[in-house]
Structures are given as structure tokens and as C-alpha cells.
Design a protein around this motif. Structure first.
Motif, PDB file in Angstrom:
ATOM      1  N   SER A 102      -3.876  17.736  -1.321  1.00 34.56           N
ATOM      2  CA  SER A 102      -5.144  17.542  -2.005  1.00 34.56           C
ATOM      3  C   SER A 102      -5.303  16.070  -2.349  1.00 34.56           C
ATOM      4  N   TYR A 103      -6.433  15.488  -1.937  1.00 35.52           N
ATOM      5  CA  TYR A 103      -6.664  14.058  -2.111  1.00 35.52           C
ATOM      6  C   TYR A 103      -7.919  13.814  -2.941  1.00 35.52           C
ATOM      7  N   ASP A 104      -7.794  13.015  -3.978  1.00 34.47           N
ATOM      8  CA  ASP A 104      -8.925  12.560  -4.779  1.00 34.47           C
ATOM      9  C   ASP A 104      -9.216  11.131  -4.359  1.00 34.47           C
ATOM     10  N   LEU A 105     -10.285  10.930  -3.593  1.00 33.63           N
ATOM     11  CA  LEU A 105     -10.571   9.615  -3.038  1.00 33.63           C
ATOM     12  C   LEU A 105     -11.171   8.668  -4.058  1.00 33.63           C
ATOM     13  N   ILE A 106     -11.601   9.199  -5.225  1.00 28.49           N
ATOM     14  CA  ILE A 106     -12.121   8.338  -6.279  1.00 28.49           C
ATOM     15  C   ILE A 106     -10.965   7.795  -7.119  1.00 28.49           C
ATOM     16  N   SER A 111      -1.787  15.300  -4.184  1.00 23.68           N
ATOM     17  CA  SER A 111      -0.740  16.264  -4.508  1.00 23.68           C
ATOM     18  C   SER A 111      -0.404  17.046  -3.255  1.00 23.68           C
ATOM     19  N   ALA A 112       0.739  17.716  -3.285  1.00 24.10           N
ATOM     20  CA  ALA A 112       1.170  18.511  -2.138  1.00 24.10           C
ATOM     21  C   ALA A 112       1.969  19.706  -2.628  1.00 24.10           C
ATOM     22  N   GLY A 270      -0.645   2.567  -2.020  1.00 24.72           N
ATOM     23  CA  GLY A 270      -1.339   2.242  -3.250  1.00 24.72           C
ATOM     24  C   GLY A 270      -1.843   3.460  -3.997  1.00 24.72           C
ATOM     25  N   TRP A 271      -1.714   4.645  -3.408  1.00 21.46           N
ATOM     26  CA  TRP A 271      -2.125   5.881  -4.065  1.00 21.46           C
ATOM     27  C   TRP A 271      -0.996   6.388  -4.962  1.00 21.46           C
ATOM     28  N   LYS A 272      -1.329   7.314  -5.866  1.00 21.88           N
ATOM     29  CA  LYS A 272      -0.336   7.902  -6.767  1.00 21.88           C
ATOM     30  C   LYS A 272      -0.200   9.392  -6.491  1.00 21.88           C
ATOM     31  N   MET A 273       1.041   9.859  -6.278  1.00 17.20           N
ATOM     32  CA  MET A 273       1.277  11.291  -6.129  1.00 17.20           C
ATOM     33  C   MET A 273       1.393  11.928  -7.500  1.00 17.20           C
ATOM     34  N   VAL A 274       0.633  12.983  -7.739  1.00 19.81           N
ATOM     35  CA  VAL A 274       0.647  13.639  -9.050  1.00 19.81           C
ATOM     36  C   VAL A 274       1.447  14.939  -9.060  1.00 19.81           C
ATOM     37  N   VAL A 275       1.612  15.561  -7.878  1.00 21.56           N
ATOM     38  CA  VAL A 275       2.447  16.752  -7.748  1.00 21.56           C
ATOM     39  C   VAL A 275       3.174  16.683  -6.437  1.00 21.56           C
ATOM     40  N   SER A 276       4.474  16.899  -6.440  1.00 21.17           N
ATOM     41  CA  SER A 276       5.235  16.861  -5.201  1.00 21.17           C
ATOM     42  C   SER A 276       5.337  18.252  -4.615  1.00 21.17           C
TER      43      SER A 276
END
Length: 282
Positions: A102-106, A111-112, A270-276
Motif C-alpha cells: 500500500s502506497y500513499d503518494l502524498i 506498507s506491506a 526517500g519513502w518511509k515504511m510504516v508496516v513491514s
């Protein structure tokens, strides 16, 4: 069936249980015709109007259910959800058969979660795990697209094991429109039944309506689902906000091979993973 009959049917539901719609037969006839399709495309198109500004919204769902693997014997369920607002892609969700990303482009976060594995067998409740993960990943009105996918590919059942259609509006049941009707929430929208086209409304006015558009089947075949209409009125900060959209299913599509592929590490720099990702233990 009259509106009073529909209301009477609703009262037999047990307390705390979801409302099984009395038009289950009609709705199941429409959704069952989509179940056998390995490739399904759902399109949601509409707008959100607030404070004098109208923003177009579009969400596309691509569904691929096939037998894969080296011997063509491994069940593979893939999904792609692309949500657009005012012409810009704002969210993307993709399931490659094993993991849902799941990607939040804003916010530039992702997350994965794992719903499958790469072995020759699938975990128990493989499809259910994918749909549950998808439910937790979508935002706002996109949840109705997941609701439709679940009704098509994993419909709820009653105590006897028979498939049912659960009301799309809590504590409400649908009723068939008997003549030309202006939507009670959004008076710019109207529905005109014909001998070959029927409309079933969930009426939650003054806040919300949901209308199913069904096309009559030929040669004793069940009706087919043409569209679902959604209209919602909200008062936010003293200002009205109107959300309206139409959802349509399409079959016989040819999908782009770039679908169902997660972004690469380079693309996510440069993105941040919020759930592995974690294995699904079904």
C-alpha cells in the motif's frame, strides 16, 4: 414487493446481526455472473464538492484470479487499486499474489503485509486474507469497491451455507423504484426504470443513498449488474459537502503487464515504511 414488506423483512433480523437484503436473489444474480471472470475491472468515477470547489475522483480496481506457477496449478490472486483525485494519483495498492503493498503518494509512505507465500500451496483462507488486508488498506469510499469484490468472489453465507447479499447500508434494506425518481440526497441525479432496466435504492436520506442499476437478463437469465450509484451529503464546519460517484464492473479486459508489480527500491528511495511484511498464518 412493497416498501412495507421490505421493512417487515428487516425486522426478522436478529439483534446485532447484519441485515440480509430481501432483494438477495436479484443482487446475487447480478454479482454471480461476474464470479467466473478471472479478470475483472471495477471503475469508480465521481466528484466531491465542498466550499465552492468540485474535485473529480477516480478509482480503478484490477483483479486477476488465475492458476499460476510452473505447472499452472498454484492459485494466484492479484489486485491493483489506483485512486486518483483531481487528476493526480494519490494512493496505490498492489497485491502480487503473495504480498499486498500500500502506497500513499502524498505522504510518501508505504506498507506491506503478506497474504500468501511462494510455495506450491496456499495458506488457509488465502482469498479471505487478501480481502481483509485490502479492507484495512483502502480509504473512504474505496471501501465499497472491496465490498463489491468480496460479494463477487467470497460472498457471505447464511446459517445453511447459502450465499446472501448483506445490506450496503446498516439497518436498511433496498426497495425497487417503481417510476422515475429524483435522488433524495442529490437532486441533480435521477433514475428512470424501463422494462429492461431496474433500480433498487437504499434510502438513508437526508445523508446518503446507494442505488443498484440492474439490466434484465434474456432467455430466463438473471439480471446483470450495470452500475452502483452513491450520493452523500455532509455538513462540515457549517459548509455542505456532496460526494457522488458511479461504480461499474467490466469484464473481457486486457490488462497491462505492468500491473500487480510493487515499486522498486529505487522508486521508493526517500519513502518511509510504516508496516513491514509479516507471514499470514491462516
Amino acid at each position: 414487493m412493497s416498501i412495507l414488506a421490505f421493512l417487515a423483512a428487516a425486522t426478522i433480523q436478529q439483534a446485532g446481526q447484519p441485515f440480509v437484503d430481501p432483494n438477495t436473489a436479484e443482487f446475487l444474480g447480478g454479482t454471480n455472473q461476474l464470479t467466473a471472470n478471472q479478470l475483472l475491472f471495477l471503475n469508480l468515477t465521481g466528484s466531491v464538492s465542498y466550499k465552492g470547489r468540485t474535485v473529480p475522483i477516480v478509482t480503478n480496481v484490477y483483479w486477476n484470479a488465475s492458476m499460476g506457477g510452473a505447472n499452472g496449478t498454484v492459485l494466484t490472486q492479484q489486485v491493483e487499486v489506483e485512486s486518483w483525485s483531481n487528476g493526480a494519483l494519490v494512493r496505490r495498492i498492489t497485491g502480487d499474489g503473495n504480498t499486498l503493498y500500500s502506497y500513499d503518494l502524498i505522504a510518501r509512505t508505504y506498507s506491506a503485509t503478506s497474504y500468501g507465500n511462494a510455495s506450491l500451496t496456499r495458506p488457509n483462507l488465502y482469498l479471505n486474507a487478501l480481502l481483509n488486508d485490502l479492507d484495512h488498506s483502502v480509504k473512504g469510499y474505496d471501501a465499497y469497491l472491496v465490498k463489491m469484490l468480496r460479494q463477487i468472489y467470497l460472498p457471505p453465507v447464511d446459517a445453511t451455507g447459502a450465499a446472501v447479499f448483506i445490506s450496503w447500508m446498516p439497518t436498511a434494506v433496498s426497495y425497487q423504484l417503481q417510476g422515475a425518481t429524483v435522488d433524495p440526497v442529490n437532486r441533480q441525479v435521477g433514475y428512470t426504470p424501463t422494462p429492461t432496466e431496474s433500480f433498487y435504492m437504499y434510502n438513508g436520506s437526508p445523508k446518503r443513498t446507494i442505488v443498484f442499476d440492474m439490466i434484465a437478463g434474456s432467455n430466463n437469465q438473471p439480471d446483470s449488474l450495470q452500475s452502483v450509484y452513491f450520493n452523500q451529503f455532509e455538513n462540515i464546519g457549517g459548509q455542505p459537502r456532496i460526494t457522488q460517484w458511479q461504480m461499474r464492473p467490466y469484464t473481457g479486459q486486457v490488462f497491462n503487464p505492468t500491473l500487480f508489480q510493487p515499486y522498486t527500491g529505487t522508486q521508493l528511495r526517500g519513502w518511509k515504511m510504516v508496516v513491514s511484511a509479516t507471514p499470514y498464518s491462516g
